[in-house]
Design an enzyme around this catalytic site. Structure first.
Site, PDB file in Angstrom:
ATOM      1  N   CYS A   1      41.561  34.349  41.358  1.00  0.00           N
ATOM      2  CA  CYS A   1      41.481  34.510  42.803  1.00  0.00           C
ATOM      3  C   CYS A   1      40.655  33.382  43.447  1.00  0.00           C
ATOM      4  O   CYS A   1      41.120  32.250  43.503  1.00  0.00           O
ATOM      5  CB  CYS A   1      40.929  35.898  43.109  1.00  0.00           C
TER       6      CYS A   1
ATOM      7  N   HIS B   1      43.324  39.977  39.850  1.00  0.00           N
ATOM      8  CA  HIS B   1      42.056  40.293  39.180  1.00  0.00           C
ATOM      9  C   HIS B   1      42.267  41.063  37.873  1.00  0.00           C
ATOM     10  O   HIS B   1      42.121  42.292  37.860  1.00  0.00           O
ATOM     11  CB  HIS B   1      41.188  41.143  40.109  1.00  0.00           C
TER      12      HIS B   1
ATOM     13  N   GLU C   1      40.278  41.366  35.512  1.00  0.00           N
ATOM     14  CA  GLU C   1      39.003  41.970  35.081  1.00  0.00           C
ATOM     15  C   GLU C   1      38.791  43.371  35.651  1.00  0.00           C
ATOM     16  O   GLU C   1      37.897  44.083  35.224  1.00  0.00           O
ATOM     17  CB  GLU C   1      37.828  41.053  35.463  1.00  0.00           C
TER      18      GLU C   1
HETATM   19  N1  GLN Z   1      40.016  35.362  50.048  1.00  0.00           N
HETATM   20  C1  GLN Z   1      39.075  34.826  49.109  1.00  0.00           C
HETATM   21  C2  GLN Z   1      38.891  33.323  49.323  1.00  0.00           C
HETATM   22  O1  GLN Z   1      39.600  32.745  50.056  1.00  0.00           O
HETATM   23  C3  GLN Z   1      39.487  35.092  47.683  1.00  0.00           C
HETATM   24  C4  GLN Z   1      39.533  36.578  47.438  1.00  0.00           C
HETATM   25  C5  GLN Z   1      39.192  37.018  46.050  1.00  0.00           C
HETATM   26  O2  GLN Z   1      38.677  36.259  45.227  1.00  0.00           O
HETATM   27  N2  GLN Z   1      39.423  38.279  45.800  1.00  0.00           N
HETATM   28  O3  GLN Z   1      38.056  32.731  48.755  1.00  0.00           O
END
Ligand code: GLN
Length: 279
Positions: free
Chosen positions: A88, A189, A191
């Site tokens: 992410c 995610h 994890e």
């Molecule tokens: N929206 C977040 C970003 O732009 C990422 C979201 C996440 O890691 N769950 O950094």
């Protein structure tokens, strides 16, 4: 129970711990029989066998990387060839190009990502992914079983691929899990699920690179073999990331940790899980 002596020989994974859901990654890696160390300063990168860039808020992570003098040293570690898993916000940090808005990144993954490209918190949830039949190198085939799910939380969307990269999973046709050499990156995610196939695949990469044999106590895949990582309530995240607290580490200290409290006695590896057999 994990044999402590064996555990001491387990590979050591540095988990960037400036902000975000690093603690969930540590727990998930411990359950795979790996040791972890929170990385908050350049010195913490010494001697690690692998690295994890967790989810969180990429803008905040960038700010803290600069404040802590860690941006350069982390970049060197990311390019050193040790296995890296980025999830992410972590994927955003690795991307070649970041949009919505544009921001600095390491540029090691030849993709364009749009931040929050899967919508805001309201649109977050767990979704079934397409995988297993994709064009990937033979060693990875079967590691990711059909029916695998991913939890997306304000997730980045990969909108373009610029170079040689392997797509390991897609959501509605778009790449959401990619691999380039030693880098494994997910828009979602893993994890947040117990013994998610992506975490287990990464653990295999780490063990192979470190040349260390698999430890006993690797967790059994939860749920039906055909639907690993599937949450109790499809469409809803199993566990939300803790909200970002810019400038405030969530935990102090930097002890190397090795626990295995999720692991039951038997184990099912990703390839076994893919075929529904156990050993
Ligand atoms: N929206 C977040 C970003 O732009 C990422 C979201 C996440 O890691 N769950 O950094």
């Amino acid at each position: 129970m994990t044999d402590t002596t064996n555990m001491e020989a387990a590979p050591l994974v540095g988990v960037l711990a400036l902000q975000g859901d690093f603690a969930d990654h540590q727990e998930a890696l411990h359950a795979c029989g790996l040791r972890t160390r929170q990385v908050r300063a350049a010195a913490h990168l010494q001697g690690i066998d692998a690295l994890v860039l967790p989810g969180g808020e990429s803008t905040t992570m960038l700010k803290l990387l600069r404040v802590e003098g860690l941006f350069g040293p982390l970049g060197e570690a990311l390019q050193s060839g040790i296995p890296v898993m980025a999830t992410c916000a972590g994927l955003i940090l690795l991307a070649e190009q970041v949009e919505n808005p544009a921001q600095q990144s390491y540029g090691l993954l030849p993709v364009t990502v749009v931040r929050n490209g899967y919508g805001r918190q309201f649109h977050s949830g767990t979704f079934e992914l397409e995988c297993g039949e994709l064009d990937c190198e033979p060693s990875l085939r079967g590691a990711l079983p059909p029916g695998m799910t991913g939890t997306f939380i304000r997730a980045p969307r990969i909108t373009a691929i610029h170079g040689a990269i392997t797509v390991l999973a897609r959501r509605d046709g778009d790449p959401v899990l990619v691999q380039k050499d030693h880098l494994l990156a997910a828009c979602f995610h893993p994890e947040l699920s117990v013994a998610h196939p992506v975490t287990m695949l990464f653990a295999d990469m780490v063990r192979a690179a470190a040349g260390k044999p698999e430890q006993e106590g690797k967790p059994e895949q939860e749920g039906k073999p055909a639907q690993p990582g599937k949450p109790a309530q499809p469409g809803k995240p199993q566990k939300q990331s803790k909200p970002a607290q810019p400038g405030k580490p969530e935990q102090l200290g930097n002890q190397e940790q090795a626990s295995n409290h999720r692991a039951p006695a038997s184990r099912v590896g990703p390839r076994e899980a893919a075929t529904g057999t156990t050993s």
